[in-house]
Design a protein around this motif. Structure first.
Motif, PDB file in Angstrom:
ATOM      1  N   UNK A  18       0.978  -1.166   0.017  1.00 11.02           N
ATOM      2  CA  UNK A  18       0.034  -0.145  -0.062  1.00 11.02           C
ATOM      3  C   UNK A  18       0.863   1.275  -0.123  1.00 11.02           C
ATOM      4  N   UNK A  19       1.753   1.286   0.769  1.00  7.93           N
ATOM      5  CA  UNK A  19       3.026   2.473   0.928  1.00  7.93           C
ATOM      6  C   UNK A  19       3.363   2.600  -0.640  1.00  7.93           C
ATOM      7  N   UNK A  20       3.978   1.458  -1.174  1.00  8.12           N
ATOM      8  CA  UNK A  20       4.632   1.647  -2.458  1.00  8.12           C
ATOM      9  C   UNK A  20       3.596   2.029  -3.636  1.00  8.12           C
ATOM     10  N   UNK A  58       6.815  18.287   7.402  1.00  9.13           N
ATOM     11  CA  UNK A  58       5.267  17.921   7.439  1.00  9.13           C
ATOM     12  C   UNK A  58       5.040  16.671   7.206  1.00  9.13           C
ATOM     13  N   UNK A  59       4.256  16.040   8.157  1.00  7.79           N
ATOM     14  CA  UNK A  59       3.963  14.527   7.921  1.00  7.79           C
ATOM     15  C   UNK A  59       2.570  14.297   8.120  1.00  7.79           C
ATOM     16  N   UNK A  60       1.987  13.680   7.132  1.00  6.64           N
ATOM     17  CA  UNK A  60       0.571  12.982   7.465  1.00  6.64           C
ATOM     18  C   UNK A  60       0.687  11.808   7.847  1.00  6.64           C
ATOM     19  N   UNK A  61       0.046  11.598   8.992  1.00  6.26           N
ATOM     20  CA  UNK A  61      -0.194   9.970   9.569  1.00  6.26           C
ATOM     21  C   UNK A  61      -1.272   9.429   9.316  1.00  6.26           C
ATOM     22  N   UNK A  62      -1.375   8.356   8.616  1.00  3.83           N
ATOM     23  CA  UNK A  62      -2.641   7.817   8.218  1.00  3.83           C
ATOM     24  C   UNK A  62      -2.930   6.574   9.020  1.00  3.83           C
ATOM     25  N   UNK A  63      -3.548   6.537  10.008  1.00  5.72           N
ATOM     26  CA  UNK A  63      -4.049   5.413  10.699  1.00  5.72           C
ATOM     27  C   UNK A  63      -5.208   4.409   9.885  1.00  5.72           C
ATOM     28  N   UNK A  64      -4.917   3.115   9.316  1.00  8.29           N
ATOM     29  CA  UNK A  64      -5.734   2.433   8.492  1.00  8.29           C
ATOM     30  C   UNK A  64      -6.710   1.887   9.294  1.00  8.29           C
ATOM     31  N   UNK A  65      -7.414   2.382  10.145  1.00 12.28           N
ATOM     32  CA  UNK A  65      -8.382   2.098  10.915  1.00 12.28           C
ATOM     33  C   UNK A  65      -9.852   2.893  10.599  1.00 12.28           C
ATOM     34  N   UNK A  66     -10.760   2.369   9.593  1.00 10.47           N
ATOM     35  CA  UNK A  66     -11.744   3.209   9.057  1.00 10.47           C
ATOM     36  C   UNK A  66     -12.721   3.642  10.094  1.00 10.47           C
ATOM     37  N   UNK A  67     -12.817   2.743  11.189  1.00  4.67           N
ATOM     38  CA  UNK A  67     -13.861   3.140  12.105  1.00  4.67           C
ATOM     39  C   UNK A  67     -12.816   3.538  13.405  1.00  4.67           C
ATOM     40  N   UNK A  68     -13.258   4.657  14.276  1.00  6.29           N
ATOM     41  CA  UNK A  68     -12.268   5.266  15.285  1.00  6.29           C
ATOM     42  C   UNK A  68     -12.574   4.425  16.373  1.00  6.29           C
ATOM     43  N   UNK A  69     -11.508   3.817  17.288  1.00  2.64           N
ATOM     44  CA  UNK A  69     -11.775   3.426  18.409  1.00  2.64           C
ATOM     45  C   UNK A  69     -10.468   3.857  19.387  1.00  2.64           C
ATOM     46  N   UNK A  70     -10.730   4.054  20.690  1.00  2.41           N
ATOM     47  CA  UNK A  70      -9.684   4.375  21.562  1.00  2.41           C
ATOM     48  C   UNK A  70      -8.522   3.431  21.397  1.00  2.41           C
ATOM     49  N   UNK A  80      -6.673  -2.219  -6.707  1.00  4.12           N
ATOM     50  CA  UNK A  80      -7.048  -0.920  -7.522  1.00  4.12           C
ATOM     51  C   UNK A  80      -8.059  -0.054  -6.679  1.00  4.12           C
ATOM     52  N   UNK A  81      -9.112  -0.793  -6.110  1.00  4.52           N
ATOM     53  CA  UNK A  81     -10.038   0.105  -5.570  1.00  4.52           C
ATOM     54  C   UNK A  81      -9.572   0.687  -4.219  1.00  4.52           C
ATOM     55  N   UNK A  82      -8.893  -0.310  -3.504  1.00  4.40           N
ATOM     56  CA  UNK A  82      -8.235   0.118  -2.267  1.00  4.40           C
ATOM     57  C   UNK A  82      -7.247   1.310  -2.361  1.00  4.40           C
ATOM     58  N   UNK A  83      -6.567   1.168  -3.459  1.00  2.27           N
ATOM     59  CA  UNK A  83      -5.369   2.221  -3.786  1.00  2.27           C
ATOM     60  C   UNK A  83      -6.098   3.703  -4.116  1.00  2.27           C
ATOM     61  N   UNK A  84      -7.120   3.367  -5.066  1.00  3.18           N
ATOM     62  CA  UNK A  84      -7.840   4.743  -5.390  1.00  3.18           C
ATOM     63  C   UNK A  84      -8.361   5.395  -4.192  1.00  3.18           C
ATOM     64  N   UNK A  85      -8.891   4.669  -3.234  1.00  2.77           N
ATOM     65  CA  UNK A  85      -9.628   5.016  -1.951  1.00  2.77           C
ATOM     66  C   UNK A  85      -8.347   6.012  -1.181  1.00  2.77           C
ATOM     67  N   UNK A  86      -7.425   5.135  -0.849  1.00  3.39           N
ATOM     68  CA  UNK A  86      -6.102   5.621  -0.167  1.00  3.39           C
ATOM     69  C   UNK A  86      -5.573   6.877  -0.876  1.00  3.39           C
ATOM     70  N   UNK A  87      -5.378   6.882  -1.950  1.00  2.00           N
ATOM     71  CA  UNK A  87      -4.673   8.091  -2.797  1.00  2.00           C
ATOM     72  C   UNK A  87      -5.916   9.247  -2.651  1.00  2.00           C
ATOM     73  N   UNK A  88      -6.983   9.068  -2.766  1.00  2.00           N
ATOM     74  CA  UNK A  88      -7.965  10.137  -2.459  1.00  2.00           C
ATOM     75  C   UNK A  88      -8.144  10.831  -1.303  1.00  2.00           C
ATOM     76  N   UNK A  89      -8.094   9.852  -0.274  1.00  4.19           N
ATOM     77  CA  UNK A  89      -7.945  10.137   1.151  1.00  4.19           C
ATOM     78  C   UNK A  89      -6.572  10.955   1.384  1.00  4.19           C
TER      79      UNK A  89
END
Length: 339
Positions: free
Chosen positions: A93-95, A131-143, A317-326
């Motif tokens: 995903x990072x690549x 400047x760093x964007x941190x992307x936790x790959x958890x769609x739903x938030x939890x503590x 492809x669908x997952x990468x389009x989503x991550x890229x858009x976010x």
């Protein structure tokens, strides 16, 4: 001053760090023990006072569970690439992000285990990222998930004299990019099956029931994701169920439980089932072993005839389009226009 109507131009280097839960370094008891010690010692993961919990963890769990868990990890380990599926997929995903976001530096980290958040943040800083964007790959938030990433990043920043500016990707449980990616990927996976499921079950990782009472939004966000996905797929409520998996210990967890749901479905006349895991951004032991192997056995033993575990979005492809858009949305103002 930036001329009106022109994009913001920045010359600071920008980094993106995607973060997933983590994995042992090897499918061996010693490695699993190290991983579980770190994971289960997080007070956000196990909300029991340390004076009560640590003797249980160190005296019982870390002496009995690692060998059993190591065998489970061994059953799903990516032997071709010599690593856990979760780490392999997160690296992919990072690549994939790096290939599209060519003007930023993309890296990945695990919240527990390696590569660690402090090490990868330090590497981005050493590469000149201010400047760093941190992307936790958890769609739903939890503590117990998203918040622990924020905690770890904060602790890492505390050790730095010259800190980078940091942004965090918000939860995206109801984001149209996410729901669309889930639906499109599910349609493709369902079309490839050699049977038509009577019911599609959306399975989310469980949390202790008390977390809901304490105000954690995870349960509500998971339910909203499931509803939006069901609507996007055009399925009625009879053909779509929501469940929670991976409960641990004797406390009550979020219901309905996946295993009990699958046990009951054949008695309702449901013989063909597909399970999708919308709360997981990458396939891991919970999907590849707990669902694809154990949940399958549970359903078939109860009288089911057909079972499928649909893949996660992963680096498809669908997952990468989503991550890229976010990422592009959250990086607004930090990057030159046109990238």
């Amino acid at each position: 001053m930036q001329p009106e109507g022109h994009p913001l131009i920045v010359d600071a280097k920008v980094g993106v760090l995607i973060v997933n839960l983590g994995s042992p370094d090897a499918p061996e008891p010693a490695a699993v023990k190290r991983y579980l010690k770190e994971f289960l010692s997080d007070p956000r993961v196990v909300e029991i006072p340390a004076l009560v919990w640590q003797p249980i963890l160190r005296g019982i769990i870390l002496n009995t569970r690692p060998a059993k868990s190591a065998a489970l990890y061994a059953s799903i380990w990516d032997r071709a690439r010599g690593d856990s599926p979760l780490r392999v997929i997160t690296a992919d995903q990072a690549a994939g992000l790096q290939a599209v976001l060519r003007d930023v530096t993309v890296d990945f980290a695990m919240r527990y285990g390696n590569p660690s958040i402090p090490v990868r943040l330090d590497a981005l800083r050493a590469a000149g990222c201010t400047r760093i964007l941190v992307m936790p790959l958890y769609p739903q938030y939890s503590a117990a998930t998203t918040a622990t990433v924020v905690d770890k990043v904060g602790a890492s920043l505390k050790a730095m004299r010259w800190q980078p500016a940091v942004r965090f990707l918000p939860p995206y449980h109801d984001d149209p990019l996410y729901i669309s990616a889930l639906a499109e990927d599910a349609r493709t996976a369902l079309a490839a099956l050699d049977f038509e499921p009577d019911v599609l079950v959306a399975s989310f990782h469980g949390m202790p029931e008390r977390t809901l009472r304490l105000g954690d939004p995870y349960h509500c966000q998971a339910q909203k994701t499931a509803r939006l996905l069901r609507e996007a797929l055009g399925r009625d409520e009879a053909g779509f169920r929501t469940a929670f998996q991976s409960r641990f210990g004797k406390a009550e967890w979020l219901k309905p439980y996946l295993d009990r749901t699958l046990e009951a479905l054949p008695g309702e006349g449901v013989r063909k089932v597909a399970v999708i895991a919308p709360g997981f951004s990458a396939d891991c032991i919970e999907t590849l072993e707990e669902i694809a192997i154990r949940a399958r056995e549970t359903f078939l033993h109860a009288g089911g005839t057909h079972f499928a575990c649909l893949r996660c979005l992963n680096a498809g492809p669908e997952g990468m389009r989503m991550l890229t858009g976010l990422a592009q949305r959250e990086l607004a103002g930090w990057r030159e226009s046109g990238h």
